[in-house]
Design a protein around this motif. Structure first.
Motif, short mmCIF file in Angstrom:
data_model
loop_
_atom_site.label_atom_id
_atom_site.label_comp_id
_atom_site.label_asym_id
_atom_site.label_seq_id
_atom_site.Cartn_x
_atom_site.Cartn_y
_atom_site.Cartn_z
N MET A 1 0.86 -1.18 0.00
CA MET A 1 0.00 0.00 0.00
C MET A 1 0.91 1.24 0.00
O MET A 1 1.89 1.28 0.73
N ASP A 2 0.55 2.21 -0.82
CA ASP A 2 1.39 3.41 -0.87
C ASP A 2 1.19 4.28 0.38
O ASP A 2 0.23 4.10 1.13
N ARG A 3 2.12 5.18 0.59
CA ARG A 3 2.15 6.03 1.79
C ARG A 3 0.85 6.82 1.96
O ARG A 3 0.29 6.84 3.05
N GLU A 4 0.40 7.46 0.90
CA GLU A 4 -0.79 8.32 0.99
C GLU A 4 -2.02 7.53 1.43
O GLU A 4 -2.78 7.97 2.29
N THR A 5 -2.22 6.36 0.84
CA THR A 5 -3.37 5.53 1.18
C THR A 5 -3.27 5.02 2.60
O THR A 5 -4.24 5.03 3.36
N TRP A 6 -2.07 4.56 2.98
CA TRP A 6 -1.85 4.04 4.33
C TRP A 6 -2.21 5.11 5.35
O TRP A 6 -2.92 4.84 6.32
N ILE A 7 -1.73 6.32 5.15
CA ILE A 7 -1.99 7.42 6.08
C ILE A 7 -3.49 7.73 6.12
O ILE A 7 -4.06 7.93 7.21
N ALA A 8 -4.15 7.76 4.98
CA ALA A 8 -5.58 8.06 4.94
C ALA A 8 -6.39 7.01 5.71
O ALA A 8 -7.30 7.35 6.48
N VAL A 9 -6.07 5.74 5.50
CA VAL A 9 -6.79 4.66 6.18
C VAL A 9 -6.53 4.72 7.69
O VAL A 9 -7.44 4.57 8.51
N CYS A 10 -5.29 4.93 8.05
CA CYS A 10 -4.92 5.03 9.47
C CYS A 10 -5.64 6.22 10.12
O CYS A 10 -6.20 6.08 11.22
N ALA A 11 -5.64 7.36 9.47
CA ALA A 11 -6.30 8.55 10.02
C ALA A 11 -7.80 8.31 10.17
O ALA A 11 -8.40 8.75 11.16
N HIS A 12 -8.39 7.60 9.24
CA HIS A 12 -9.81 7.28 9.33
C HIS A 12 -10.09 6.43 10.58
O HIS A 12 -11.05 6.66 11.31
N ARG A 13 -9.22 5.47 10.83
CA ARG A 13 -9.39 4.62 12.03
C ARG A 13 -9.21 5.45 13.30
O ARG A 13 -9.96 5.28 14.27
N LEU A 14 -8.26 6.36 13.30
CA LEU A 14 -8.07 7.23 14.46
C LEU A 14 -9.30 8.10 14.68
O LEU A 14 -9.71 8.34 15.82
N GLN A 15 -9.91 8.54 13.59
CA GLN A 15 -11.10 9.40 13.70
C GLN A 15 -12.27 8.64 14.33
O GLN A 15 -13.08 9.23 15.03
#
Length: 60
Positions: A1-15
């Motif tokens: 998974m690329d960096r941008e997608t990984w960060i977006a998915v992780c941020a969504h889980r944090l939210q």
């Protein structure tokens, strides 16, 4: 998974945990988690849960 997608998915889980925190701040936290090699090797949702672990544990 690329960096941008990984960060977006992780941020969504944090939210899901912190609904009142500004999404841009959660993106910054997720980017910080990406920098941790151990967490980066995990799927992004698992990394968020691992990082949140101490916060989610019930007090003794």
């Amino acid at each position: 998974m690329d960096r941008e997608t990984w960060i977006a998915v992780c941020a969504h889980r944090l939210q899901r945990q912190w609904r009142t925190v500004d999404p841009e701040q959660l993106d910054e936290v997720a980017a910080d988690l990406w920098r941790d090699e151990r967490l980066r090797e995990m799927p992004p949702e698992a990394a968020a849960v691992a990082w949140l672990g101490p916060l989610l544990q019930e007090p003794f």
